[in-house]
Design an enzyme around this catalytic site. Structure first.
Site, PDB file in Angstrom:
ATOM      1  N   SER A 264       0.828  -1.206   0.000  1.00  0.00           N
ATOM      2  CA  SER A 264       0.000   0.000   0.000  1.00  0.00           C
ATOM      3  C   SER A 264       0.867   1.262   0.000  1.00  0.00           C
ATOM      4  O   SER A 264       1.620   1.504  -0.948  1.00  0.00           O
ATOM      5  CB  SER A 264      -0.960  -0.035   1.194  1.00  0.00           C
ATOM      6  OG  SER A 264      -1.986   0.907   1.061  1.00  0.00           O
ATOM      7  N   ASP A 452      -9.523  -6.565  -4.403  1.00  0.00           N
ATOM      8  CA  ASP A 452      -8.780  -5.401  -3.917  1.00  0.00           C
ATOM      9  C   ASP A 452      -9.492  -4.112  -4.315  1.00  0.00           C
ATOM     10  O   ASP A 452      -9.995  -3.983  -5.427  1.00  0.00           O
ATOM     11  CB  ASP A 452      -7.383  -5.412  -4.534  1.00  0.00           C
ATOM     12  CG  ASP A 452      -6.355  -4.686  -3.691  1.00  0.00           C
ATOM     13  OD1 ASP A 452      -6.737  -3.704  -3.031  1.00  0.00           O
ATOM     14  OD2 ASP A 452      -5.190  -5.095  -3.706  1.00  0.00           O
ATOM     15  N   HIS A 482      -7.360  -6.094  -0.040  1.00  0.00           N
ATOM     16  CA  HIS A 482      -6.214  -5.190   0.026  1.00  0.00           C
ATOM     17  C   HIS A 482      -5.069  -5.758   0.868  1.00  0.00           C
ATOM     18  O   HIS A 482      -3.905  -5.567   0.535  1.00  0.00           O
ATOM     19  CB  HIS A 482      -6.668  -3.846   0.606  1.00  0.00           C
ATOM     20  CG  HIS A 482      -5.609  -2.794   0.631  1.00  0.00           C
ATOM     21  ND1 HIS A 482      -4.946  -2.372  -0.502  1.00  0.00           N
ATOM     22  CD2 HIS A 482      -5.087  -2.066   1.657  1.00  0.00           C
ATOM     23  CE1 HIS A 482      -4.064  -1.433  -0.179  1.00  0.00           C
ATOM     24  NE2 HIS A 482      -4.125  -1.240   1.124  1.00  0.00           N
TER      25      HIS A 482
END
Length: 514
Positions: A264, A452, A482
């Site tokens: 991320s 995601d 995610h």
């Protein structure tokens, strides 16, 4: 052997004086930020006030550096090769328990200068053919507390640390370095479901996991970039805050080159580092990376007006529109749902007000962690509610993870404020990576969850924008959103191991890595 392997990280501290045998370091295991006490009365008054304020703050938030340490240790105790990690000893080896033969592990803080330090986990599987010198990289003695300043007594040789000459693949029998970096509001503890598999299957690799500066259990200096006058300056200085601290860490560790894995926000920052220091990066692995695509300004405006719909709501609207044009193609049990959806398209004023307020606070650099801190003793309930969505974890894992995430969120704010300087609402980067990937010169692997909320199409576009001479890959991991490394750790571990071994596929690993 165990005595030889004890320690590792604190040898890379910076001497506070000309005496190289004594090194001062701003906290190691019981404190995250400390202040040296001056002999002057004014300094003493400031120190007393600071201590009083920290006491009140800790009582209100029900957190402290010590509690954050304990929460991290409890979470990491679920890692088999870290079973020896306890409250009284930051150094551990699975040899002492016989759980994973030959795996050494150390957890501690690496001083990178100017009162800053990076919290670091180190793992390595030692084999008969491993030419690594664990004694060289694992010599450290216990941290001693004197007053408010943590002092480390060590005899480690730091001659090559500043130059960066150290454990590269060329001078250590082919041994390479993997550096794992976490995402926003996370820490190195969030990879607890991956350390056993990675450390046991990766021979001739050193594995490092770090907390970004200003996050997790790393030091938390004031986040000055948000005070810059222009947006571009805020972006540049925010990236410098993280990227240059990573480079300082690399120098102190003496790593010549490394493979960077970032999740991320960590993926975004690792990409920026790779653009700036390509000669230090063997490969870049971006796991559900933030900040790649161009901003969707139309979407941002819809969010501001309260018109944003979830993907399922949008899908239902599209299906309702299709059915309105083809009335004979209706599922018997869905028409009522579509009719309700049509009747509720009006946007309540309260919703518009809330979303507009959130966007305003975002631009003013208020962070989600700020909400946790404002809630004081009830902040843990906010985090528990968030983690309860992780249905792929049982109750006990959820409890340990929530406790860890709460304590690293409730600590003093620092790097978290980058969320507003680097990203717009909706996590669109203010300086998207897609504009910069043409200059990226390192092999890059993209990994997205099948469910995601980060769009894998951004990764596809990034690959097309890169030079055809650069090797790129993209994986979509099934049964994951995610947080791929936690939701489907078996597949995540398999892909990472094969990427590091430069293998296309290794089906034999699938069952053993889950």
């Amino acid at each position: 052997m165990i005595d030889q392997l004890k320690g590792f990280i604190s040898q890379f501290t910076k001497p506070a004086s000309t005496n190289n045998s004594e090194i001062k370091k701003p906290g190691s295991e019981t404190t995250a930020t400390t202040t040296s006490v001056s002999s002057s009365s004014s300094s003493s008054e400031v120190s007393i006030f600071a201590q009083s304020w920290d006491y009140v703050r800790s009582a209100y938030l029900q957190t402290s550096d010590k509690k954050a340490e304990q929460a991290e240790r409890k979470l990491l105790s679920r890692v088999e090769c870290l079973k020896g990690l306890d409250e009284n000893n930051s150094d551990t080896s699975s040899n002492s328990r016989g759980s994973v033969d030959g795996i050494v592990a150390t957890l501690g803080d690496v001083d990178i200068g100017d009162g800053r330090y990076i919290h670091t986990l180190y793992l390595e599987k030692l084999t008969p053919n491993n030419n690594s010198n664990p004694k060289k990289y694992c010599q450290v003695q216990k941290t001693q507390q004197k007053g408010n300043t943590a002092q480390l007594i060590t005899t480690a040789d730091t001659q090559n640390q500043e130059s960066g000459s150290g454990p590269s693949s060329s001078d250590n029998g082919g041994i390479r370095n993997l550096v794992i970096t976490h995402g926003y509001a996370n820490g190195l503890g969030n990879f607890y479901r991956n350390y056993d598999a990675l450390s046991s299957h990766l021979t001739n690799w050193r594995i490092f996991a770090i907390d970004w500066l200003g996050m997790g259990r790393s030091s938390r200096p004031p986040f000055l970039p948000m005070d810059e006058p222009t947006e571009q300056q805020r972006i540049t200085e925010s990236e410098n805050f993280f990227v240059e601290s990573l480079e300082d860490w690399r120098k102190r560790m003496g790593l010549e080159k490394m493979t960077l894995l970032g999740h991320s926000l960590g993926g975004y920052l690792c990409a920026v580092y790779s653009l700036r220091y390509p000669q230090r990066v063997d490969k870049l692995i971006m796991v559900s990376p933030a900040g790649i695509p161009e901003p969707d300004y139309a979407l941002l405006e819809r969010i501001k007006q309260g018109k944003f719909k979830t993907p399922q709501q949008q899908k239902d609207d599209e299906e309702a529109e299709r059915l309105s044009q083809n009335p004979n193609d209706k599922p018997n049990n869905r028409q009522a749902e579509y009719d309700i959806n049509k009747e509720t398209k009006g946007i309540p004023h309260t919703r518009r007000l809330v979303l507009s307020t959130v966007m305003y606070l975002w631009d003013k650099n208020y962070s989600p962690q700020s909400v946790v801190r404002v809630c004081g003793p009830f902040g843990i309930n906010v985090v528990n509610k968030f983690v309860s969505r992780f249905t792929w974890l049982d109750h006990y894992n959820q409890a340990d993870l929530a406790n860890y995430m709460y304590h690293i969120a409730a600590l003093r704010g620092s790097g978290e404020y980058a969320i507003g300087t680097l990203f717009m609402p909706g996590l669109f980067a203010r300086s998207p990576l897609i504009r910069r990937f043409g200059d990226l010169k390192v092999p890059t692997t993209f990994m997205y969850g099948a469910h995601d909320w980060m769009d894998y199409k951004a990764g596809q576009e990034a690959r097309r924008s890169m030079s055809p001479d650069i090797q790129t890959k993209l994986f979509r991991v099934p049964n994951a959103g995610h947080n791929i490394h936690m939701e489907n750790p078996g597949e995540f571990n398999r892909i990472v191991i094969n990427e590091l071994k430069d293998k296309k596929e290794d089906a034999s690993l699938e069952s053993s890595l889950s």
